[in-house]
Design a protein around this motif. Sequence first.
Motif, short mmCIF file in Angstrom:
data_model
loop_
_atom_site.label_atom_id
_atom_site.label_comp_id
_atom_site.label_asym_id
_atom_site.label_seq_id
_atom_site.Cartn_x
_atom_site.Cartn_y
_atom_site.Cartn_z
N LEU A 59 124.27 15.96 11.22
CA LEU A 59 125.64 15.47 11.18
C LEU A 59 126.39 16.23 10.09
N SER A 60 127.61 16.64 10.40
CA SER A 60 128.46 17.31 9.43
C SER A 60 129.77 16.55 9.31
N PHE A 61 130.26 16.42 8.09
CA PHE A 61 131.55 15.79 7.88
C PHE A 61 132.66 16.82 7.76
N SER A 62 132.29 18.08 7.57
CA SER A 62 133.29 19.13 7.41
C SER A 62 132.58 20.47 7.25
N ALA A 63 133.32 21.53 7.47
CA ALA A 63 132.79 22.86 7.16
C ALA A 63 132.87 23.12 5.66
N LEU A 64 133.58 22.25 4.95
CA LEU A 64 133.66 22.36 3.50
C LEU A 64 132.36 21.88 2.87
N THR A 65 132.10 22.32 1.65
CA THR A 65 130.94 21.86 0.89
C THR A 65 131.41 20.79 -0.08
N PHE A 66 130.69 19.66 -0.12
CA PHE A 66 130.99 18.56 -1.04
C PHE A 66 129.83 18.38 -2.00
N PRO A 67 130.12 17.93 -3.22
CA PRO A 67 129.01 17.59 -4.12
C PRO A 67 128.15 16.50 -3.49
#
Length: 159
Positions: free
Chosen positions: A125-133
Motif C-alpha cells: 500500500l502506498s499513500f503517495s509517491a512522496l517520502t514521509f518520515p
Amino acid sequence: MKITILTVGKLKESYWKQAIAEYSKRLGLYTKLELVEVEDEKTLDQASDLLCEQIKDKEGDRLLARCPKDGYVIALAIDGKQYDSVALSKHLEKLTVTGRSHLVFVIGGSLGLSKKVLARADEKLSFSALTFPHQMMRVILLEQIYRCFRIQKNEPYHK
C-alpha cells in the motif's frame, strides 16, 4: 476485527505519541488495535548500499519475528497500490468480509522494508509517491484507518 501496526523504531517526540494515542483511542470504538515496535538499527549518513541492505535485513527479521502468522500483511511501500479514502475503506471492508479478520500493517524504518518483508506481504500500500518520515507515517496510517471505519459506518468525516 483486529488491526496490528508493526513498525521499526520507537517514537521519541511527544507530539507523535499524542497523535497516536488520540487515534488509538478513537479506533477503539471500531476494532481491537495493537501497536508493535521493533528495534531499529543505527544508520550512518554515508552508509554503503550493502550496509543499508544489511540494516534493512536485520530490521526485517525483527518485523517478521513479530508478524502474526494469521495476519493479512499490508506493507507500506512507495511502489504499492494507491487508493483514495473511500476506495481504501471499501477495500479494507472487502478484506474483512472475505475472512481476513486480522490486518497487519507494516511500516519500515528510515531505509524502508527488506525484501523478505515485502515478499511476506499479501499486498503493498502506498499513500503517495512522496517520502514521509516513518514516525509521521504511523499517524497518517492510523488517521486513514479511522477514516475508513467512519466511512464504512456512514458517519461524518472531514473531507
